[in-house]
Design a protein around this motif. Structure first.
Motif, PDB file in Angstrom:
ATOM      1  N   ALA A 234       0.359 -17.715  -5.081  1.00  0.00           N
ATOM      2  CA  ALA A 234       0.786 -18.636  -6.137  1.00  0.00           C
ATOM      3  C   ALA A 234       0.850 -17.935  -7.487  1.00  0.00           C
ATOM      4  CB  ALA A 234      -0.172 -19.825  -6.197  1.00  0.00           C
ATOM      5  N   ARG A 237       4.001 -15.730  -7.384  1.00  0.00           N
ATOM      6  CA  ARG A 237       5.220 -16.534  -7.457  1.00  0.00           C
ATOM      7  C   ARG A 237       5.458 -17.062  -8.863  1.00  0.00           C
ATOM      8  NH1 ARG A 237       4.762 -20.203  -1.942  1.00  0.00           N
ATOM      9  NH2 ARG A 237       5.585 -18.635  -0.482  1.00  0.00           N
ATOM     10  N   ARG A 238       4.385 -17.234  -9.605  1.00  0.00           N
ATOM     11  CA  ARG A 238       4.485 -17.733 -10.975  1.00  0.00           C
ATOM     12  C   ARG A 238       5.022 -16.651 -11.916  1.00  0.00           C
ATOM     13  NH1 ARG A 238       2.899 -23.221 -12.142  1.00  0.00           N
ATOM     14  NH2 ARG A 238       2.569 -23.389 -14.394  1.00  0.00           N
ATOM     15  N   GLU A 287      -2.625 -19.416 -17.121  1.00  0.00           N
ATOM     16  CA  GLU A 287      -1.712 -19.752 -16.026  1.00  0.00           C
ATOM     17  C   GLU A 287      -2.370 -19.481 -14.667  1.00  0.00           C
ATOM     18  OE1 GLU A 287       1.500 -21.133 -16.038  1.00  0.00           O
ATOM     19  OE2 GLU A 287       0.674 -21.643 -18.005  1.00  0.00           O
ATOM     20  N   VAL A 291      -3.044 -22.346 -11.523  1.00  0.00           N
ATOM     21  CA  VAL A 291      -2.593 -22.309 -10.122  1.00  0.00           C
ATOM     22  C   VAL A 291      -3.723 -22.022  -9.133  1.00  0.00           C
ATOM     23  CG1 VAL A 291      -0.253 -21.641 -10.767  1.00  0.00           C
ATOM     24  CG2 VAL A 291      -1.924 -19.856 -10.234  1.00  0.00           C
TER      25      VAL A 291
END
Length: 447
Positions: A234, A237-238, A287, A291
């Motif tokens: 995750a 992917r961010r 961030e 996630v």
């Protein structure tokens, strides 16, 4: 072979049995077939050239050696060989802050180079777990990685040029001091990771990186390896680029707790250490928090350097804590990141099937797993089956036998399974060009 003819021109050498026994082994635990005839303590490049040229004329194996910190048997030296100890070539020849490069000899300790760079607001980015005692030459031999490699790359990404003595004693310089350059073949990249079988590294020009202006650190615990890997996925992917993403399994956490009197294993089955750095470190960590926290059983972040050091120390404590339980085989496979959770689960299943105790920690950001096999936890034949099963799994999911430790002698039986005979034959032909007499670290990496 006449040792008199060779040693007459050397400043330092030994045939003392205790000294020969010491330099015949590395951290792999593998045992050579006897001890070498001679160890040469190189004091300059001419010592290296003289030794290699003499060995080539007489067909005598030469085993380059740095700190002996390798774990794949790359520095094993058996009967009839010469050990070429490069630890005395330990100068930082130049450190050029404006160019962000350093010129070093192979015996420079990795952490010493990093410390010297720090004085100029720079650092040597590759940071293998052995940084406190491994040498730059050894790092180059195995293309060593480390905790920061997910963002900053491995040793090959930091090496711009090398000076190497080929198998006939010829000294060559590959690469350049500039960041860009495509004149000729990339022989520097070929020599990095060649485990002393193509040339003896006697110097290197390496890139340095700016010290990050700030660093943020997170420690997370998860109920399963699948959840931990999903968190790393995750993050990636961010579009985030953590400098560190390190994973420890439950068995490793228990070992650390036993060694340090902590209770990490009660917080989750898997531990994940994440660091972000640079001007946007805190924003990037926010961030990461967004996630990762929903997937974790426990999660904390910090920008306090002392707290961060304690969290990083948890990761660095893994291998020493495991080694307290007896002799270990430090394995090193890499798999596609999408198969990481599956691989951790399968290694656990291999341990159950064979009755062999296996600990796992990983550079989760790039799929590099270190299954640490407790060699004395089961009969030798069961240990052998467990190790073979780990390698077979890595290849079955599209992975590799080694991510950063090298092939040495321990992984040669599986080389053909990964490379195939046509490619393996090409490797042999390349070696013959660099080492026509076949004296440089024979029996390692490529048969």
């Amino acid at each position: 072979m006449s040792l008199t003819a060779l040693t007459a021109g050397l400043a330092a050498w030994s045939t003392d049995p205790d000294e020969l026994a010491r330099v015949s082994v590395d951290r792999s635990g593998a045992v050579p077939d006897g001890v070498p005839d001679l160890v040469v303590f190189a004091k300059n490049v001419e010592d290296v050239r003289r030794t290699v040229a003499h060995a080539a004329r007489h067909g005598v194996p030469v085993v380059p050696r740095g700190a002996g910190s390798g774990v794949a048997g790359g520095a094993l030296a058996g009967a009839g060989s010469i050990v070429l100890d490069l630890s005395g070539l330990d100068r930082i020849v130049e450190l050029l802050p404006d160019e962000a490069i350093a010129v070093v000899e192979p015996g420079v300790i990795t952490a010493d180079l990093d410390a010297a760079a720090t004085a100029h607001g720079l650092r040597y980015a590759p940071d293998p777990a052995s940084a406190a005692f491994s040498t730059i030459g050894g790092n180059i031999a195995t293309n060593a990685g480390g905790l920061r490699c997910v963002k900053y790359g491995v040793t090959r990404d930091a090496v711009l040029a090398v000076d190497a003595v080929l198998g006939d004693g010829t000294l060559v310089r590959t690469g350049r001091r500039t960041i860009k350059g495509v004149t000729g073949y990339d022989l520097t990249g070929l020599l990095v990771g060649s485990e002393g079988t193509l040339g003896v590294i006697v110097g290197a020009t390496v890139r340095l990186s700016p010290l990050p202006t700030s660093t943020a650190t997170a420690a997370a615990f998860f109920a399963t390896a699948r959840d931990a890997v999903a968190a790393v996925t995750a993050v990636q992917r961010r579009g985030l680029r953590p400098s560190t993403a390190e994973l420890l399994d439950q068995a490793t956490l228990v070992a650390i707790d036993q060694a340090r009197g902590t209770d990490l294993h009660t917080r989750g089955e898997v531990f994940l250490l994440v660091q972000t750095d640079g001007y946007g470190a805190e924003a990037e960590m926010a961030e990461v928090d967004r996630v990762v926290r929903p997937l974790a059983t426990a999660f904390e972040t910090t920008t306090d350097p002392e707290v961060a050091d304690r969290l990083v120390a948890t990761r660095r404590a893994a291998l020493p804590a495991i080694e307290r339980h007896g002799r270990v085989l430090i394995e090193d496979i890499a798999v596609p990141r999408s198969r990481l959770a599956e691989s951790i689960t399968e290694i656990g299943a291999i341990a159950d099937r064979t009755g062999v105790r296996i600990f796992v920690f990983a550079h989760a950001g790039d799929g590099n797993l270190h299954p640490i096999v407790a060699a004395d936890s089961a009969p030798p034949e069961q240990v052998d089956r467990a190790v073979a099963a780990i390698f077979e799994h890595a290849l079955a999911v599209g992975g590799t036998l080694t991510g950063e430790h090298g092939v040495g002698v321990l992984k040669r039986p599986w080389l053909a399974a990964e490379l195939g005979e046509p490619l393996l034959d090409l490797h042999r032909r390349v070696k013959a060009v660099f080492d026509p007499a076949g004296v440089l670290n024979p029996g390692k990496a490529v048969r």
